[in-house]
Each structure stands twice: as C-alpha cells, then as structure tokens.
Design a protein around this motif. Structure first.
Motif, PDB file in Angstrom:
ATOM      1  N   TYR A 107       0.735  -1.251  -0.074  1.00 52.56           N
ATOM      2  CA  TYR A 107       0.038  -0.042   0.014  1.00 52.56           C
ATOM      3  C   TYR A 107       1.110   1.199  -0.011  1.00 52.56           C
ATOM      4  N   LYS A 108       2.032   1.298   0.750  1.00 57.73           N
ATOM      5  CA  LYS A 108       2.734   2.326   0.953  1.00 57.73           C
ATOM      6  C   LYS A 108       3.343   2.635  -0.555  1.00 57.73           C
ATOM      7  N   ASP A 109       4.010   1.699  -1.246  1.00 57.85           N
ATOM      8  CA  ASP A 109       4.415   1.789  -2.444  1.00 57.85           C
ATOM      9  C   ASP A 109       3.552   2.481  -3.542  1.00 57.85           C
ATOM     10  N   GLU A 110       2.292   1.678  -3.515  1.00 54.10           N
ATOM     11  CA  GLU A 110       1.439   2.203  -4.663  1.00 54.10           C
ATOM     12  C   GLU A 110       1.176   3.751  -4.336  1.00 54.10           C
ATOM     13  N   TYR A 111       1.055   4.113  -3.025  1.00 52.65           N
ATOM     14  CA  TYR A 111       0.904   5.492  -2.567  1.00 52.65           C
ATOM     15  C   TYR A 111       1.966   6.424  -3.160  1.00 52.65           C
ATOM     16  N   GLU A 112       3.301   5.725  -3.032  1.00 50.95           N
ATOM     17  CA  GLU A 112       4.452   6.451  -3.709  1.00 50.95           C
ATOM     18  C   GLU A 112       4.357   6.660  -5.098  1.00 50.95           C
ATOM     19  N   LYS A 113       3.776   5.583  -5.660  1.00 49.48           N
ATOM     20  CA  LYS A 113       3.649   5.529  -7.380  1.00 49.48           C
ATOM     21  C   LYS A 113       2.641   6.393  -7.823  1.00 49.48           C
ATOM     22  N   PHE A 114       1.498   6.426  -6.982  1.00 46.50           N
ATOM     23  CA  PHE A 114       0.643   7.273  -7.187  1.00 46.50           C
ATOM     24  C   PHE A 114       0.716   8.842  -7.269  1.00 46.50           C
ATOM     25  N   LYS A 115       1.542   9.160  -6.201  1.00 48.52           N
ATOM     26  CA  LYS A 115       2.046  10.385  -6.136  1.00 48.52           C
ATOM     27  C   LYS A 115       2.967  11.060  -7.072  1.00 48.52           C
ATOM     28  N   LEU A 116       3.756  10.033  -7.321  1.00 47.79           N
ATOM     29  CA  LEU A 116       4.654  10.604  -8.467  1.00 47.79           C
ATOM     30  C   LEU A 116       4.222  10.537  -9.758  1.00 47.79           C
ATOM     31  N   CYS A 117       3.066   9.653 -10.184  1.00 48.54           N
ATOM     32  CA  CYS A 117       2.403   9.775 -11.517  1.00 48.54           C
ATOM     33  C   CYS A 117       1.577  10.962 -11.399  1.00 48.54           C
TER      34      CYS A 117
END
Length: 339
Positions: free
Chosen positions: A125-135
């Motif tokens: 979930y944390k990694d998905e949050y980071e990817k969402f924020k970057l995208c």
C-alpha cells in the motif's frame, strides 16, 4: 454411453470429497479468525493497561533521583530508560492491531477498518501511494506547462484545478490510512495537504475575469515549479530512505514528503535552495493577491482566500524547514563538545 455416465459419477464423487474438504478448511478458517479477533482484543486491552500502569509508575519514579544504595540507583536508572523506550514498542505493536479511525477517516469512510495486518500488505500500500503521488505529480507538471504556454481557456484551467483538488483530497485520505498503519508522517506535512486542497478548491471556483487573468500565469508557473521540485524530491528521497531503511535507521513505513526532514540532512541539503525558493514564491503570491484584494474593482472573495492560503503555506513550510535546519545544526555543534 455407460462409460461416460460412470466417468461423470466418478468426477462428481471426487468433486464432493473436495467440497467436504473445502467446508472443513473454511470452518477452520472461521475458527482462526475468531481466535485472531480475541487475540487482537486481548493485545489492545493489555497495551492500554500497560500504558496506564507505566504512567503511574513513571510519576512515582520521578520522586526518586537515586536509590538508597548503588544497586538501587542502577536499577532505577535502567527502569527509567526502559520506560522511555516502551512507547515506541507499543507503537510497533499497535501498527499490526485494528485501530479506530480518526475523525477525518470516520467522516470520509465511516467505521471501516483500514488497518492492514501484515507487513507485505502495508509495504504494498505504501509503494502504491508513492507511485500514485509520483504519477499525478508528473501529470500535473505537464498539465501546468501546457496551460502556461499553449492553452488559455478557463475551462482547461478548471480541469487542472479540479485535478489538484482531487489529488490533494486523495492524498489526505491515503495518508490517514498510512498513519493508521504505522507511517510516522505527522505535523505540518499532513496539514499542508489539507490547506493545498482548500486553495485548489478556491481557485476552481474563481470566476473568469481581469483579476483571474492577471494572476493566472503566476499560479500556473508556481504549479509547474512545485511539481518539478516534488519530482526532484521523490527521486532523491526514495533513494535516501531505501539506504537508511537498509541500515535500520528509518522506519519501514516512512514516506517521501514535500518538505525537509532531519533524516534528509546527509546528501539532500542541495534541495534546500529549491525549497526555500518555492516557499518565498508562496509568500510573493500571497502578497500579490492581498494587494489585488485591496483594489476597488475586486469583488471576488476568492482573491483574499487564496492570499491567506498562500501566506499560511509559506509560514508553515518556511518555519518548519527552518526549525529542522536549526535543530540539525545545533545537534552537529553539540557532537564535538560531547566528544
């Protein structure tokens, strides 16, 4: 024909046996769930009781600066050190126990349990949050660039502002879930996203007119610069966090942030000029809007609201970053003295 019927009956017999095994497995699963629920409640109540008793014990221990003998003094000091370390241990335990939602999550999601109960789910979930924020940051940077140089329609600006509102509102929800699951992002960097969501919402409702057109390019340039700095921060912070987690110096659920924190000091101080420039740009935008609000022809309430939002963002960002830098310089100066 008879052979085909026999095969069908044999297949049904195998399927029936597998179904009975499935029922038994499911029964065991429900039993384990019930046991887990009881263990969770027991752990939560035990932690609450431990906290209460530790608080009482720490108050009693403060009465004694040292014991009647050397052995008692040594035991007293060890007890005080362990009492100071115990809240961190409780924090780690509670990260894997169901937590009550805070006010914000309760208003948005209701009483849904958002606690992830294993490390793999938390990291995913944390990694998905980071990817969402970057995208989304990259998309917002490109969108701001296009609106600044190629498109000048209020409708397109509204889409950008709506995207900003959705982005920041989504961040606040996801960050609240991450905090419930053990992430240590706190303080101003959480409040920052609420104010940014409010600012974007006010910009979205600002009607087209001379005042809006006067401020438009300044806001688009600021949005582009902010997105660029956030991409820069993500790229370097993620590498720094990975190294510190490997060394055991940072928590596994720590996140990249839009500001500057103490763990970034080694290797990331080059980001400070970019951050301070963005902070003073916020101040400049706030003061520009405030002067605009004093004009006789200004009838839009959005001008003053945006001005206050930019000034609050500047004050929060600037003084928080300054406090981190001051604290780090102070600790560095104290190290040689202690040696």
């Amino acid at each position: 024909m008879a052979q085909d019927l026999t095969d069908v009956l044999e297949e049904w017999k195998c399927l029936e046996e597998e179904y009975q095994e499935l029922r038994e497995t499911h029964r065991m699963y429900l039993q384990k769930l019930d046991e887990i629920s009881k263990l969770q409640n027991h752990c939560s109540s035990s932690i609450s009781l431990q906290r209460k008793r530790l608080k009482e014990l720490s108050h009693q221990a403060k009465k004694y600066s040292k014991g009647p003998s050397e052995e008692h003094s040594k035991n007293l000091e060890e007890m005080k050190e362990k009492i100071m370390m115990r809240p961190n241990a409780f924090f780690e335990m509670e990260a894997f126990l169901p937590q009550k939602n805070g006010l914000y999550l309760s208003l948005v999601l209701g009483n849904v349990n958002v606690t992830l109960l294993n490390k793999q789910s938390k990291f995913a979930y944390k990694d998905e949050y980071e990817k969402f924020k970057l995208c989304l940051t990259v998309i917002l940077m490109l969108f701001s660039f296009i609106c600044y140089f190629f498109v000048s329609y209020r409708f397109i600006d509204a889409i950008l502002n709506f995207l900003l509102v959705w982005y920041y509102c989504t961040l606040t929800i996801r960050e609240s879930i991450l905090i419930t699951n053990g992430s240590r992002i706190k303080g101003w960097w959480v409040v920052h996203h609420y104010i940014s969501a409010f600012l974007s919402g006010v910009m979205l409702t600002w009607p087209d007119g001379n005042l809006y057109k006067t401020f438009r390019n300044q806001f688009l340039a600021y949005s582009f610069y902010q997105s660029f700095v956030q991409c820069l921060q993500y790229y370097y912070q993620s590498g720094c966090l990975y190294r510190l987690r490997t060394l055991g110096e940072r928590h596994n659920m720590d996140l990249t942030v839009e500001g500057f924190q103490s763990w970034m000091w080694k290797g990331l101080t080059f980001l400070l000029p970019f951050l301070f420039f963005g902070h003073f740009w916020q101040l400049f935008s706030g003061l520009s809007l405030f002067r605009m609000a004093q004009l006789p022809e200004c009838k839009d309430w959005q001008v003053l609201m945006c001005s206050l939002s930019f000034i609050i963002l500047f004050m929060g960002n600037f003084f928080t970053t300054l406090a981190v830098v001051r604290q780090k310089l102070k600790s560095r100066n104290q190290k040689p003295k202690s040696l």
